[in-house]
Design a protein around this motif. Structure first.
Motif, PDB file in Angstrom:
ATOM      1  N   LYS A  23       0.847  -1.197   0.000  1.00  0.00           N
ATOM      2  CA  LYS A  23       0.000   0.000   0.000  1.00  0.00           C
ATOM      3  C   LYS A  23       0.880   1.245   0.000  1.00  0.00           C
ATOM      4  N   GLY A  24       0.548   2.184  -0.895  1.00  0.00           N
ATOM      5  CA  GLY A  24       1.291   3.433  -0.979  1.00  0.00           C
ATOM      6  C   GLY A  24       2.367   3.452  -2.048  1.00  0.00           C
ATOM      7  N   ASP A  25       2.738   2.274  -2.561  1.00  0.00           N
ATOM      8  CA  ASP A  25       3.749   2.222  -3.629  1.00  0.00           C
ATOM      9  C   ASP A  25       3.235   2.904  -4.891  1.00  0.00           C
ATOM     10  N   ARG A  26       4.136   3.577  -5.587  1.00  0.00           N
ATOM     11  CA  ARG A  26       3.825   4.144  -6.902  1.00  0.00           C
ATOM     12  C   ARG A  26       4.220   3.106  -7.937  1.00  0.00           C
ATOM     13  N   VAL A  27       3.318   2.812  -8.886  1.00  0.00           N
ATOM     14  CA  VAL A  27       3.594   1.816  -9.926  1.00  0.00           C
ATOM     15  C   VAL A  27       3.441   2.446 -11.310  1.00  0.00           C
ATOM     16  N   LEU A  28       4.166   1.876 -12.259  1.00  0.00           N
ATOM     17  CA  LEU A  28       4.119   2.309 -13.645  1.00  0.00           C
ATOM     18  C   LEU A  28       3.431   1.257 -14.501  1.00  0.00           C
ATOM     19  N   ARG A  29       2.859   1.680 -15.623  1.00  0.00           N
ATOM     20  CA  ARG A  29       2.292   0.706 -16.572  1.00  0.00           C
ATOM     21  C   ARG A  29       3.383  -0.299 -16.931  1.00  0.00           C
ATOM     22  N   GLY A  30       3.043  -1.577 -16.904  1.00  0.00           N
ATOM     23  CA  GLY A  30       3.995  -2.626 -17.249  1.00  0.00           C
ATOM     24  C   GLY A  30       4.817  -3.144 -16.092  1.00  0.00           C
ATOM     25  N   GLN A  31       4.704  -2.523 -14.935  1.00  0.00           N
ATOM     26  CA  GLN A  31       5.476  -2.951 -13.766  1.00  0.00           C
ATOM     27  C   GLN A  31       4.862  -4.196 -13.154  1.00  0.00           C
ATOM     28  N   PRO A  32       5.697  -5.192 -12.766  1.00  0.00           N
ATOM     29  CA  PRO A  32       5.142  -6.357 -12.078  1.00  0.00           C
ATOM     30  C   PRO A  32       4.609  -5.959 -10.700  1.00  0.00           C
ATOM     31  N   ASN A  44       2.817 -14.249 -13.622  1.00  0.00           N
ATOM     32  CA  ASN A  44       3.124 -12.954 -13.027  1.00  0.00           C
ATOM     33  C   ASN A  44       2.026 -11.983 -13.445  1.00  0.00           C
ATOM     34  N   ILE A  45       1.790 -10.972 -12.623  1.00  0.00           N
ATOM     35  CA  ILE A  45       0.746  -9.994 -12.910  1.00  0.00           C
ATOM     36  C   ILE A  45       1.397  -8.618 -13.023  1.00  0.00           C
ATOM     37  N   TYR A  46       1.053  -7.914 -14.097  1.00  0.00           N
ATOM     38  CA  TYR A  46       1.635  -6.609 -14.397  1.00  0.00           C
ATOM     39  C   TYR A  46       0.552  -5.544 -14.388  1.00  0.00           C
ATOM     40  N   SER A  47       0.903  -4.345 -13.931  1.00  0.00           N
ATOM     41  CA  SER A  47      -0.057  -3.253 -13.901  1.00  0.00           C
ATOM     42  C   SER A  47      -0.304  -2.725 -15.314  1.00  0.00           C
ATOM     43  N   SER A  48      -1.550  -2.466 -15.613  1.00  0.00           N
ATOM     44  CA  SER A  48      -1.908  -1.882 -16.905  1.00  0.00           C
ATOM     45  C   SER A  48      -2.095  -0.369 -16.792  1.00  0.00           C
ATOM     46  N   VAL A  49      -1.849   0.178 -15.597  1.00  0.00           N
ATOM     47  CA  VAL A  49      -1.999   1.614 -15.360  1.00  0.00           C
ATOM     48  C   VAL A  49      -0.850   2.143 -14.510  1.00  0.00           C
ATOM     49  N   THR A  50      -0.629   3.455 -14.589  1.00  0.00           N
ATOM     50  CA  THR A  50       0.294   4.141 -13.700  1.00  0.00           C
ATOM     51  C   THR A  50      -0.535   4.751 -12.578  1.00  0.00           C
ATOM     52  N   GLY A  51      -0.081   4.566 -11.337  1.00  0.00           N
ATOM     53  CA  GLY A  51      -0.831   5.108 -10.217  1.00  0.00           C
ATOM     54  C   GLY A  51      -0.233   4.704  -8.883  1.00  0.00           C
ATOM     55  N   THR A  57      -4.702  -7.047  -0.537  1.00  0.00           N
ATOM     56  CA  THR A  57      -5.371  -8.024   0.321  1.00  0.00           C
ATOM     57  C   THR A  57      -4.852  -9.410  -0.025  1.00  0.00           C
ATOM     58  N   GLU A  58      -5.413 -10.423   0.617  1.00  0.00           N
ATOM     59  CA  GLU A  58      -4.952 -11.789   0.349  1.00  0.00           C
ATOM     60  C   GLU A  58      -5.328 -12.263  -1.046  1.00  0.00           C
ATOM     61  N   ASP A  59      -6.271 -11.586  -1.718  1.00  0.00           N
ATOM     62  CA  ASP A  59      -6.678 -12.063  -3.040  1.00  0.00           C
ATOM     63  C   ASP A  59      -6.638 -11.031  -4.157  1.00  0.00           C
ATOM     64  N   ARG A  60      -6.204  -9.771  -3.845  1.00  0.00           N
ATOM     65  CA  ARG A  60      -6.172  -8.772  -4.916  1.00  0.00           C
ATOM     66  C   ARG A  60      -5.291  -7.586  -4.555  1.00  0.00           C
ATOM     67  N   ILE A  61      -4.960  -6.829  -5.601  1.00  0.00           N
ATOM     68  CA  ILE A  61      -4.249  -5.564  -5.460  1.00  0.00           C
ATOM     69  C   ILE A  61      -5.134  -4.511  -6.107  1.00  0.00           C
ATOM     70  N   VAL A  62      -5.325  -3.390  -5.415  1.00  0.00           N
ATOM     71  CA  VAL A  62      -6.144  -2.297  -5.940  1.00  0.00           C
ATOM     72  C   VAL A  62      -5.220  -1.110  -6.197  1.00  0.00           C
ATOM     73  N   ILE A  63      -5.300  -0.564  -7.419  1.00  0.00           N
ATOM     74  CA  ILE A  63      -4.473   0.581  -7.801  1.00  0.00           C
ATOM     75  C   ILE A  63      -5.386   1.738  -8.194  1.00  0.00           C
ATOM     76  N   LEU A  64      -5.091   2.917  -7.646  1.00  0.00           N
ATOM     77  CA  LEU A  64      -5.795   4.133  -8.018  1.00  0.00           C
ATOM     78  C   LEU A  64      -4.979   4.781  -9.134  1.00  0.00           C
TER      79      LEU A  64
END
Length: 80
Positions: A23-32, A44-51, A57-64
Motif C-alpha cells: 500500500k502506498g507504492d507508486r507503480v508504472l504501466r507494465g510494472q510487475p 506474473n501480474i503486471y499493472s496496466s496503469v500508472t498510479g 489483500t490476500e486475493d487482490r491488489i487495488v491501484i488508483l
C-alpha cells in the motif's frame, strides 16, 4: 471515470501470485505487481496503469490510476 483498478492474484490454473508491492507504492504501466513462485504453474501480474497502490489483500491488489496516463510503459526485464 472510475480510476480504481483491481488485479486478482489468482488469474489462472496453478498457484496464486504473491504481491510484489505494498500500500502506498507508486507503480508504472507494465510494472510487475505480483509474482509467481519460481518453477511453479502460474502467472506474473503486471499493472496496466500508472498510479498508487491503494490496497493489498490476500486475493487482490487495488491501484488508483493517475488521472493522466502516459503512453510509455515499463519494459519486461530478462532473467538472463
Amino acid at each position: 471515470m472510475n480510476r480504481q483498478f483491481q488485479f486478482p492474484l489468482k488469474q489462472h490454473i496453478g498457484k496464486q501470485a504473491a504481491p510484489a508491492v505494498v500500500k502506498g507504492d507508486r507503480v508504472l504501466r507494465g510494472q510487475p505487481v505480483a509474482l509467481k513462485e519460481k518453477n511453479s504453474l502460474g502467472a506474473n501480474i503486471y499493472s496496466s496503469v500508472t498510479g498508487v497502490v491503494k490496497e493489498v489483500t490476500e486475493d487482490r491488489i487495488v491501484i488508483l490510476a493517475d488521472e493522466e496516463q502516459s503512453d510509455t510503459y515499463m519494459h519486461l526485464q530478462s532473467e538472463d
